[in-house]
Design an enzyme around this catalytic site. Structure first.
Site, PDB file in Angstrom:
ATOM      1  N   LYS A   1       4.971  -0.130  -3.004  1.00 19.66           N
ATOM      2  CA  LYS A   1       4.148  -1.335  -2.906  1.00 19.66           C
ATOM      3  C   LYS A   1       3.172  -1.410  -4.093  1.00 19.66           C
ATOM      4  O   LYS A   1       2.669  -0.384  -4.555  1.00 19.66           O
ATOM      5  CB  LYS A   1       3.372  -1.354  -1.590  1.00 19.66           C
ATOM      6  CG  LYS A   1       4.260  -1.498  -0.343  1.00 19.66           C
ATOM      7  CD  LYS A   1       3.423  -1.712   0.897  1.00 19.66           C
ATOM      8  CE  LYS A   1       4.267  -1.805   2.157  1.00 19.66           C
ATOM      9  NZ  LYS A   1       3.437  -1.906   3.374  1.00 19.66           N
TER      10      LYS A   1
ATOM     11  N   GLN B   1      -4.784  -9.922   7.807  1.00 21.25           N
ATOM     12  CA  GLN B   1      -5.749  -9.138   7.046  1.00 21.25           C
ATOM     13  C   GLN B   1      -6.525 -10.022   6.075  1.00 21.25           C
ATOM     14  O   GLN B   1      -7.733  -9.834   5.868  1.00 21.25           O
ATOM     15  CB  GLN B   1      -5.038  -8.006   6.290  1.00 21.25           C
ATOM     16  CG  GLN B   1      -5.962  -6.986   5.647  1.00 21.25           C
ATOM     17  CD  GLN B   1      -6.945  -6.345   6.605  1.00 21.25           C
ATOM     18  OE1 GLN B   1      -8.101  -6.108   6.272  1.00 21.25           O
ATOM     19  NE2 GLN B   1      -6.514  -6.090   7.836  1.00 21.25           N
TER      20      GLN B   1
ATOM     21  N   LYS C   1      -2.076   7.330  15.925  1.00 16.49           N
ATOM     22  CA  LYS C   1      -1.901   5.898  15.790  1.00 16.49           C
ATOM     23  C   LYS C   1      -0.513   5.562  15.255  1.00 16.49           C
ATOM     24  O   LYS C   1      -0.066   6.190  14.289  1.00 16.49           O
ATOM     25  CB  LYS C   1      -2.968   5.365  14.817  1.00 16.49           C
ATOM     26  CG  LYS C   1      -3.116   3.877  14.792  1.00 16.49           C
ATOM     27  CD  LYS C   1      -2.330   3.232  13.694  1.00 16.49           C
ATOM     28  CE  LYS C   1      -2.763   3.590  12.304  1.00 16.49           C
ATOM     29  NZ  LYS C   1      -3.810   2.700  11.836  1.00 16.49           N
TER      30      LYS C   1
ATOM     31  N   GLY D   1      -3.268  -3.930   0.216  1.00 17.28           N
ATOM     32  CA  GLY D   1      -1.861  -4.026   0.604  1.00 17.28           C
ATOM     33  C   GLY D   1      -1.032  -2.780   0.358  1.00 17.28           C
ATOM     34  O   GLY D   1      -0.198  -2.407   1.186  1.00 17.28           O
TER      35      GLY D   1
END
Lengths: 312, 312
Positions: free
Chosen positions: A228, A139, A67, A222
């Site tokens: 992040k 999302q 993917k 997230g």
């Protein structure tokens, strides 16, 4: 090779079948029946984008899956979705390509939202007066859509930086049957909600420990790459129970990575979703516990959602 | 998205343009201008297959590349090529898929063979009475084809386990203008050749230190994952100069990994191809030195060969 465009992929999507396969996938992963190499990350600083490449193989399957999914956060200003990507299935017997799913990131978004639904079944407190959604993107929407099937509450708070995006989200959520409160103050959301999902690519904490009510569950979606972070480190440290999709991934680059690396977390408080699903035991001991789920996304989820699309 | 089948890909292939881009790619890689995440490996023991997933981005490019390539070594008995795979280009500005090259592993095979050609330009001894090719498959053929442009010698020894495959290789090499000797005894090949390329997926050494003549160059192409090995560890340790495509990859899972991990190699003897190309200095000091090149394959090679196909 079968090539499906986004619409053809979505036409074949069946939520219950996929959810069941995802649960089986989480269990197989935690039982070490899955080959899932480390995620590849590419960063495009100038274009405000990133890309991750995941692959996976469930031992015994006919196929393996690769993917490519990316987020390019300036895309909306070009009239494009920030999520992009595709998934591919290859024969595990000959290596030949079998299918290309040009889903433009939808399958990643869907399997992530369904992981949120699976977590909600495991962790949601009994009494929820409002759901909190941090972020206003795709999302943020999909999470709410799929939470509806497992949470009865129809009151939602949504936090965002951009007033226009907040208004858009409000319209969307109202159409989904929710009473909607919009806010640019995350503490207000935290103080009103007992089930919170964070869905932003933020690199600094949005939710603070002091604002979270006892008994709250937070699903952090997230943070899926180094740098992040949506939750204050102290908030992660404060959680009574932590579910992770993968201990290896989450401790390396997930939401819990900061607290983990500062040794603020007891290993006993952390379980993999697959372990919990296999045991079929409740995560939450009482209505005062704060629970947290850290979702970094697993190659096995891609394997299972591709399987669910190709089976149909 | 542009979709090219194998024939369309091969029709666009231009050897000199690709070689030039590959050289630039090796240099950029060694100068840290390339994002190239760790390779993903999947193993299919029952099917006697493996798959590797590589990706790369040369800073400033319009595109990044993801490549899935596999070797399923029972495929020939099914009438299929053992090499399978495809390459994809994505926009580095929006993440959108740009091109799918259904090359069935040909581009991987070609860029690997061209890396062999680049190495030959850097390392080949002056006097070569015979070229040695270990293995009889596609890569064994492509190496010979592309060595022809940089090595004048037209005598070749080829080693293989299967007599039929050896005969097939003989016919192929004769058509390419070579006088051909076939053997199932690798020491015989080593004793007769000064430029040797090893191209097998072997998991045990084929060439021994004691059989290699002074002044020989060996390009080791086969070992590109943990467990693979074509050269005796002592032979690697004996080399006077070692070129690697990537020090990180080769020391982890390339041909030199065994000697490296046993601390038998002096770091000073090892250089990256990109460093040597940038310096434009000869690798070999004299005609008695044994040189070795370890090629594990780099994502940047995929980036560059895709670029060369799409530019045409």
């Amino acid at each position: 090779m079968l090539i499906l465009n986004k619409q053809q992929v979505l036409d074949r999507f069946a939520v219950e079948r996929t959810t069941l396969l995802l649960k089986k996938g989480f269990i197989a992963f935690s039982q070490q029946q899955v080959q899932m190499p480390s995620v590849q990350h590419l960063l495009f600083t100038q274009a405000n984008g990133d890309c991750c490449i995941k692959s996976g193989y469930l031992e015994g399957d006919e196929s393996f899956v690769v993917k490519v999914s990316s987020g390019f956060y300036n895309n909306p200003s070009l009239g494009l979705s920030s999520s992009q990507g595709l998934m591919m299935a290859f024969s595990a017997k000959t290596g030949e390509p079998q299918a290309l799913l040009m889903d433009e990131g939808w399958l990643t978004a869907l399997r992530t939202a369904l992981a949120g639904r699976i977590v909600a079944e495991l962790c949601a407190p009994k009494h929820i007066t409002a759901i909190g959604i941090v972020g206003t993107g795709l999302q943020a929407r999909l999470q709410l859509v799929h939470l509806k099937t497992v949470i009865n509450c129809r009151e939602v708070w949504v936090w965002g930086r951009n007033p226009e995006a907040l208004c858009d989200y409000q319209s969307f959520a109202e159409l989904e049957g929710f009473r909607v409160h919009i806010t640019q103050d995350a503490s207000q959301l935290a103080e009103n909600c007992q089930f919170i999902v964070t869905t932003t690519p933020s690199r600094e904490p949005i939710l603070r420990a002091k604002n979270i009510q006892p008994g709250t569950h937070i699903t952090a979606v997230g943070a899926d790459a180094a740098g992040k972070q949506e939750l204050e480190t102290q908030l992660v440290a404060k959680a009574d129970k932590i579910l992770v999709d993968s201990l290896v991934q989450c401790s390396a680059f997930g939401e819990i990575s900061h607290a983990f690396q500062q040794q603020l977390l007891q290993a006993t408080r952390i379980s993999e979703i697959g372990e919990v699903l296999a045991l079929n035991k409740p995560v939450r001991k009482n209505d005062r516990q704060i629970t947290l789920a850290d979702l970094t996304g697993l190659g096995i989820q891609d394997v299972q959602i591709v399987k669910s699309i190709l089976l149909s």
